[in-house]
Motif scaffolding. Sequence first.
Motif, PDB file in Angstrom:
ATOM      1  N   ALA A  61      -0.041  -4.921  -0.844  1.00  0.00           N
ATOM      2  CA  ALA A  61       0.636  -5.026  -2.143  1.00  0.00           C
ATOM      3  C   ALA A  61       0.275  -3.840  -3.035  1.00  0.00           C
ATOM      4  N   ARG A  62      -1.028  -3.483  -3.036  1.00  0.00           N
ATOM      5  CA  ARG A  62      -1.441  -2.355  -3.882  1.00  0.00           C
ATOM      6  C   ARG A  62      -0.774  -1.061  -3.399  1.00  0.00           C
ATOM      7  N   LEU A  63      -0.676  -0.920  -2.093  1.00  0.00           N
ATOM      8  CA  LEU A  63      -0.030   0.282  -1.546  1.00  0.00           C
ATOM      9  C   LEU A  63       1.453   0.319  -1.889  1.00  0.00           C
ATOM     10  N   ALA A  64       2.073  -0.860  -1.843  1.00  0.00           N
ATOM     11  CA  ALA A  64       3.504  -0.924  -2.155  1.00  0.00           C
ATOM     12  C   ALA A  64       3.758  -0.493  -3.597  1.00  0.00           C
ATOM     13  N   ASP A  65       2.836  -0.866  -4.504  1.00  0.00           N
ATOM     14  CA  ASP A  65       2.976  -0.431  -5.897  1.00  0.00           C
ATOM     15  C   ASP A  65       2.770   1.073  -6.025  1.00  0.00           C
ATOM     16  N   LEU A  66       1.792   1.552  -5.253  1.00  0.00           N
ATOM     17  CA  LEU A  66       1.403   2.956  -5.356  1.00  0.00           C
ATOM     18  C   LEU A  66       2.469   3.882  -4.774  1.00  0.00           C
ATOM     19  N   LEU A  67       3.039   3.474  -3.633  1.00  0.00           N
ATOM     20  CA  LEU A  67       4.006   4.331  -2.930  1.00  0.00           C
ATOM     21  C   LEU A  67       5.309   3.547  -2.728  1.00  0.00           C
ATOM     22  N   PRO A  68       6.100   3.414  -3.787  1.00  0.00           N
ATOM     23  CA  PRO A  68       7.266   2.523  -3.705  1.00  0.00           C
ATOM     24  C   PRO A  68       8.306   2.951  -2.667  1.00  0.00           C
ATOM     25  N   ALA A  69       8.320   4.242  -2.289  1.00  0.00           N
ATOM     26  CA  ALA A  69       9.349   4.671  -1.329  1.00  0.00           C
ATOM     27  C   ALA A  69       8.892   4.494   0.122  1.00  0.00           C
ATOM     28  N   ALA A  70       7.645   4.072   0.292  1.00  0.00           N
ATOM     29  CA  ALA A  70       7.106   3.988   1.661  1.00  0.00           C
ATOM     30  C   ALA A  70       7.356   2.623   2.276  1.00  0.00           C
ATOM     31  N   ALA A  71       7.337   2.588   3.609  1.00  0.00           N
ATOM     32  CA  ALA A  71       7.382   1.297   4.319  1.00  0.00           C
ATOM     33  C   ALA A  71       5.941   0.883   4.583  1.00  0.00           C
ATOM     34  N   ILE A  72       5.575  -0.298   4.117  1.00  0.00           N
ATOM     35  CA  ILE A  72       4.199  -0.772   4.260  1.00  0.00           C
ATOM     36  C   ILE A  72       4.222  -1.975   5.206  1.00  0.00           C
ATOM     37  N   THR A  73       3.445  -1.909   6.258  1.00  0.00           N
ATOM     38  CA  THR A  73       3.445  -3.007   7.231  1.00  0.00           C
ATOM     39  C   THR A  73       2.010  -3.400   7.536  1.00  0.00           C
ATOM     40  N   THR A  74       1.752  -4.693   7.580  1.00  0.00           N
ATOM     41  CA  THR A  74       0.414  -5.107   8.005  1.00  0.00           C
ATOM     42  C   THR A  74       0.416  -5.248   9.526  1.00  0.00           C
ATOM     43  N   ASP A  97      -5.069  11.341  -1.133  1.00  0.00           N
ATOM     44  CA  ASP A  97      -5.912  11.322  -2.345  1.00  0.00           C
ATOM     45  C   ASP A  97      -5.557  10.115  -3.199  1.00  0.00           C
ATOM     46  N   ALA A  98      -4.239   9.877  -3.353  1.00  0.00           N
ATOM     47  CA  ALA A  98      -3.795   8.757  -4.205  1.00  0.00           C
ATOM     48  C   ALA A  98      -4.267   7.424  -3.618  1.00  0.00           C
ATOM     49  N   ILE A  99      -4.176   7.282  -2.303  1.00  0.00           N
ATOM     50  CA  ILE A  99      -4.602   6.021  -1.676  1.00  0.00           C
ATOM     51  C   ILE A  99      -6.110   5.843  -1.860  1.00  0.00           C
ATOM     52  N   ALA A 100      -6.852   6.927  -1.581  1.00  0.00           N
ATOM     53  CA  ALA A 100      -8.319   6.829  -1.700  1.00  0.00           C
ATOM     54  C   ALA A 100      -8.700   6.487  -3.136  1.00  0.00           C
ATOM     55  N   ALA A 101      -7.999   7.119  -4.113  1.00  0.00           N
ATOM     56  CA  ALA A 101      -8.321   6.857  -5.522  1.00  0.00           C
ATOM     57  C   ALA A 101      -8.001   5.399  -5.872  1.00  0.00           C
ATOM     58  N   ALA A 102      -6.872   4.905  -5.365  1.00  0.00           N
ATOM     59  CA  ALA A 102      -6.458   3.535  -5.708  1.00  0.00           C
ATOM     60  C   ALA A 102      -7.469   2.504  -5.205  1.00  0.00           C
TER      61      ALA A 102
END
Length: 438
Positions: A61-74, A97-102
């Motif tokens: 969920a946090r990744l989806a907020d961070l990178l709205p254009a990306a496909a996020i799959t568990t 960098d953005a993911i690590a910071a988040a």
Amino acid sequence: MAAKQGTSISVEDVVAAWSPPERLLDQAWAFQALLHVSNLAVLRRQLGVARAHSLVLDVAARLADLLPAAAITTAGRWVVEVDARISGASELYDHVDAIAAAFAEPLQIDGEMHAVDLAIGAVGGPADVVSPIRLAEEVEDALVQSRSDHAPVIRDLSEAAPQIDKLALKRELKGAIDRGELFLQYQPKVHVRRQDIASAEALVRWRHPARGLILPGDFIPVAEATRDIERLTLWTLEQVIADQQVLRADGEDITLFVNISGQLLSDPRFVQRVCRMVSEAEVKLGFEITETSVIRDPTSAIANLNTFADHGIAIAIDDYGAGLSSLAYLKQLPARELKIDKMFVMQLTSSNRDPLIVRSTIDLAHALEMEVTAEGVETPAALALLSVMGCDMIQGYLISRPIELGVFRQFLRDHKNAALVDTARATFRSAAFRRTAA
Ligand code: C2E
Ligand code: MG
Ligand code: MG
């Protein structure tokens, strides 16, 4: 392109000829990252097992907020995959960098703040040069490295396609075993009805100091051509026997399967050495052999397979359907398991023809008293169809990618007594987080 006699044209030359660097500058890049929750044990104690095991959804969920254009799959309980299109190398680094910071900040979970440590492997490269398969393989290896380095690992794959120089590989393979560059990964096979882990397949990889990860498709044919395959396979067997002792100490008693090249099946020296190894150690081993490997020299291959079976080694027919032989012919082998080639399984829900082939193969194999494994099961839809068709076992990325022994031990621990297939289904149903890349 014609080569003068005695001159060899390398893959690099060919790639350079059709894709000069300038051409790549305008291309969209493919980005892929794998994130692994590395402090799950701590979080399990803090949050309880059930909540910790759904934590991967919070990460998604946090990744989806961070990178709205990306496909996020568990993928399973610990891993989240991010796929996106990016403009180039700088965005590759920016994304990581953005993911690590988040995730440097603790995550709010049920009203409390918890630190979530992530191992991050990320790769990127021009989408028209870097194949999805290479992207997936490199990102997995980057994740493995990140887990041991305790830092994000980023790989820029823009330096053209993989350049496998078979001659160099031939020279280097000899020393690779001694230098400890080969390693094994295990991929579980799950029994659909029993919902347990029936066995696992050992798959060899080569971590080359300069070329990075080399997959068996590139070096097994080289090993077969140079006769290094016998040493490689004996090394694999020794490693598998040692790994099985480790699993036994964990209380896990599953059969480990090793792939055996056709030329070894009719080699009496190899057969003798294997039988000696198996008699000396108490092991539950299986061999995966392809149909074509038997056709080469059927009389001695069948005799030797019977010898292996007499020594308690389970025999499975691998890549069924990729060759030419009929099941009736294969019935002469002491095989109790038939593995349907992934090329049929991966198209199962999109092709008209493949479901018919798979269905009739399952029925015929059952009539011949063999269990059927489908390899290359990647989607819940394929799993659903296969279980309706009566397929006995499944193997594929839906359950797990091939993983190193340490991760496999954790996988076994976590899935003990759990309904694996349902877990996989639930995980993929939770692809509410899945977003399609623009
Ligand atoms: P295989 O025995 O048919 O192994 C299955 C291959 O399918 C593996 O590729 C595995 O990573 C891949 N795979 C598994 N699940 C999925 C999925 O859901 N989707 C997709 N797209 N692929 C999936 P890998 O590891 O690259 O191995 C390739 C082949 O190399 C093996 O095919 C096997 O024939 C050979 N090989 C691997 N290890 C050894 C070994 O120790 N000795 C010998 N002789 N051959 C080996
Ligand atoms: Mg196999
Ligand atoms: Mg196979």
